[in-house]
Design an enzyme around this catalytic site. Structure first.
Site, mmCIF file in Angstrom:
data_model
loop_
_atom_site.group_PDB
_atom_site.id
_atom_site.type_symbol
_atom_site.label_atom_id
_atom_site.label_comp_id
_atom_site.label_asym_id
_atom_site.label_seq_id
_atom_site.Cartn_x
_atom_site.Cartn_y
_atom_site.Cartn_z
ATOM 1 N N ASP A 13 -37.521 76.679 56.240
ATOM 2 C CA ASP A 13 -37.394 76.503 57.701
ATOM 3 C C ASP A 13 -38.533 75.690 58.299
ATOM 4 O O ASP A 13 -38.918 75.899 59.446
ATOM 5 C CB ASP A 13 -37.334 77.867 58.423
ATOM 6 N N LYS A 16 -37.256 70.461 57.765
ATOM 7 C CA LYS A 16 -36.956 69.342 56.856
ATOM 8 C C LYS A 16 -35.777 68.505 57.352
ATOM 9 O O LYS A 16 -35.811 67.286 57.301
ATOM 10 C CB LYS A 16 -36.655 69.881 55.449
ATOM 11 N N ALA A 39 -29.401 77.528 52.915
ATOM 12 C CA ALA A 39 -30.180 76.631 53.769
ATOM 13 C C ALA A 39 -29.476 76.407 55.095
ATOM 14 O O ALA A 39 -28.253 76.469 55.175
ATOM 15 C CB ALA A 39 -30.356 75.289 53.068
ATOM 16 N N GLY A 40 -30.253 76.148 56.107
ATOM 17 C CA GLY A 40 -29.690 75.789 57.408
ATOM 18 C C GLY A 40 -30.578 74.734 58.007
ATOM 19 O O GLY A 40 -31.714 75.009 58.370
ATOM 20 N N HIS A 41 -30.089 73.511 58.032
ATOM 21 C CA HIS A 41 -30.912 72.417 58.545
ATOM 22 C C HIS A 41 -30.434 72.033 59.936
ATOM 23 O O HIS A 41 -29.326 71.539 60.104
ATOM 24 C CB HIS A 41 -30.851 71.224 57.587
ATOM 25 N N THR A 42 -31.281 72.295 60.928
ATOM 26 C CA THR A 42 -30.903 71.963 62.298
ATOM 27 C C THR A 42 -31.327 70.537 62.597
ATOM 28 O O THR A 42 -32.479 70.162 62.391
ATOM 29 C CB THR A 42 -31.581 72.941 63.285
ATOM 30 N N THR A 128 -29.879 85.859 51.730
ATOM 31 C CA THR A 128 -28.979 85.417 52.803
ATOM 32 C C THR A 128 -27.555 85.938 52.573
ATOM 33 O O THR A 128 -26.687 85.730 53.410
ATOM 34 C CB THR A 128 -28.945 83.872 52.871
ATOM 35 N N GLN A 223 -35.022 75.230 51.348
ATOM 36 C CA GLN A 223 -35.980 76.322 51.114
ATOM 37 C C GLN A 223 -37.411 75.764 51.052
ATOM 38 O O GLN A 223 -37.648 74.691 51.568
ATOM 39 C CB GLN A 223 -35.640 77.126 49.840
ATOM 40 N N THR A 302 -29.025 80.132 59.260
ATOM 41 C CA THR A 302 -27.901 80.589 58.446
ATOM 42 C C THR A 302 -27.493 82.013 58.782
ATOM 43 O O THR A 302 -26.312 82.316 58.925
ATOM 44 C CB THR A 302 -28.286 80.488 56.944
ATOM 45 N N ASP A 335 -46.149 71.421 68.996
ATOM 46 C CA ASP A 335 -46.001 71.757 70.420
ATOM 47 C C ASP A 335 -45.884 73.258 70.675
ATOM 48 O O ASP A 335 -46.184 73.723 71.776
ATOM 49 C CB ASP A 335 -44.776 71.040 70.999
#
Ligand code: IMP
Length: 430
Positions: A13, A16, A39-42, A128, A223, A302, A335
């Site tokens: 997280d 990437k 994986a969860g790529h936003t 997960t 990951q 995810t 930020d």
């Protein structure tokens, strides 16, 4: 010969997907090399906000070829759902190729992942629940079903008959669960293979030719290094090697062909699931880092689980850099620290009377280490609009420089917001 591996250097997280999306316009080929839909790529760009689990984050650039490599474990239904959503939102998947060597996450993998977790009780890993561990275990046991098998009726039936017999014994006798029907499973996966067939191919020539022609290639990690099955905080890890060696293995490129390893690190640390986390914090400071209600919220893409948060852990990050040969850093989410009056960095561990230089291997020992912090002044100025490193407040520049010094790699990118443009390129990484 720019082949660059972009890997997570913490517990996943790290942002990437956000960076691959940014770099995709330079890359001619993006290869996702490992993991699965754990994986969860936003990705937030001019086309909207997207949550990708299997499709490489280079998909938004029409000129980029995207490959799901042999090292990935694929849930075909999830992949089809992602392809459908992208197409419905006007993003072409015509240049998406799936390796016929990749393994398939079957329904029994998902069932077993969840049943095994339940049976672990207090010792659960906090997976997960997507069947990742059991799918990789079958791959190593040589009982896996591969994407290519979905396209060959006879092979699929023969392999499934043998595998399902054993899985059903485990499901019914050990876990008291319902068995799966050979007939239904066979027909369902044959159909899924058929639906994916236009994307399935031997991806080796695509990757090999790009490398040979010196085209910019990005190997997209999932990951993070500390979840590595060999080098991470075992057993609280995933079941694949998410680092640079895994990138070579999972994509099918040699280590000598890799030009750079970019380690992506948040400006602080997060972790989802169980396992030791020496610099973890709670209370009001945790709330600042969690950013609930913003696009940067520390909620798992995810599973929707709240991420645990903590200060930057330089001991872990340095270790991640060493085991992966990280030469360049991409520091994300700077930020998030904008409002803090002072910021801590864990620079060492105390263990009884000693200061171990590297993370101890066993959870029992790692759980006992006490973080030794160095404190730096915060900048208490918004940085989300800054686009040049020299325009960051002095204290922010000093903080980032200190992280690079502690980790031992040069600075490539700093990101100051989730948007594609909210990035400061300090040195070219591709
Ligand atoms: P699994 O990969 O589902 O088996 O989960 C094993 C461990 O890795 C759990 O602690 C998960 O929370 C963690 N994990 C797996 N994938 C990711 C990811 O993409 N981001 C963060 N943590 C992950």
């Amino acid at each position: 010969m720019p082949v660059v591996a972009l890997i997570g250097a913490q517990w996943g997280d790290e942002g990437k997907g956000h960076l691959v999306d940014l770099l995709a316009s330079k890359a001619r080929l993006v290869v996702r090399y490992g993991g699965g839909n754990n994986a969860g790529h936003t990705v937030v760009n001019h086309l909207g906000t997207f949550k990708l689990h299997l499709v490489p984050s280079g998909i938004f650039d029409p000129a980029t070829v995207n490959v799901i490599g042999p090292g990935v474990v694929i849930n075909p239904e999830v992949l089809l759902g992602e392809i459908k959503e992208l197409e419905e939102r006007g993003i072409s998947t015509a240049k998406l190729f799936i390796s016929e060597r990749a393994h398939v996450i079957m329904p029994y993998h998902i069932m077993l992942d969840q049943l095994q977790e339940d049976s672990r009780g207090e010792s659960k890993i906090g997976t997960t629940g997507r069947g990742i561990g059991p799918a990789y275990a079958d791959k190593m046991s040589r009982t896996g079903i591969r994407i290519a098998d979905l396209l060959h009726e006879e092979t699929l039936l023969t392999r499934l008959r043998v595998v399902l017999e054993e899985k059903n014994r485990v499901l019914t006798r050990i876990y008291n669960a319902k068995p799966l029907s050979l007939h239904d499973t066979y027909l369902r996966y044959l159909d899924l293979g058929h639906q994916l067939s236009e994307h399935i191919t031997n991806v080796h020539p695509i990757i090999h030719r790009a490398v040979e022609k010196d085209l910019p290639v990005l190997l997209e990690g999932a990951q993070g290094a500390l979840l590595d099955v060999d080098h991470g905080t075992y057993p609280y890890v995933t079941s694949s090697p998410p680092g640079a060696a895994g990138a070579c293995q999972g994509a099918g490129v040699g280590p000598t062909q890799l030009n750079s390893v970019v380690g992506v690190l948040k400006a602080y640390t997060t972790r989802v699931g169980e396992g030791p986390f020496p610099s973890e914090i709670e209370g009001p400071e945790a709330a600042v880092l969690r950013q609930i209600g913003t696009p940067w919220a520390e909620i798992g893409t995810t599973t929707g689980r709240l991420r645990r948060v903590g200060w930057f852990d330089a001991v872990m990050a340095r270790y991640a850099a060493q085991i992966n040969g990280i030469d360049t850093l991409a520091i994300t989410k700077l930020d998030v620290l904008d409002t803090l009056p002072s910021i801590k960095i864990c620079t060492a561990y105390r263990l009884h009377e000693t200061q171990p230089e590297y993370p101890p291997a066993t959870v029992a020992v790692l759980s006992q280490v006490e973080p030794i912090y160095e404190e730096m002044p915060g900048w208490q100025t918004p940085t989300t609009g800054v686009r040049r490193f020299q325009d960051l407040p002095d204290a922010a520049q000093a903080y980032v420089a200190r992280l690079c010094q502690l980790v031992g790699a040069r600075l490539g990118i700093v990101s100051v917001g989730p948007g594609r443009d909210q990035t400061i390129i300090v040195s070219e990484v591709l």
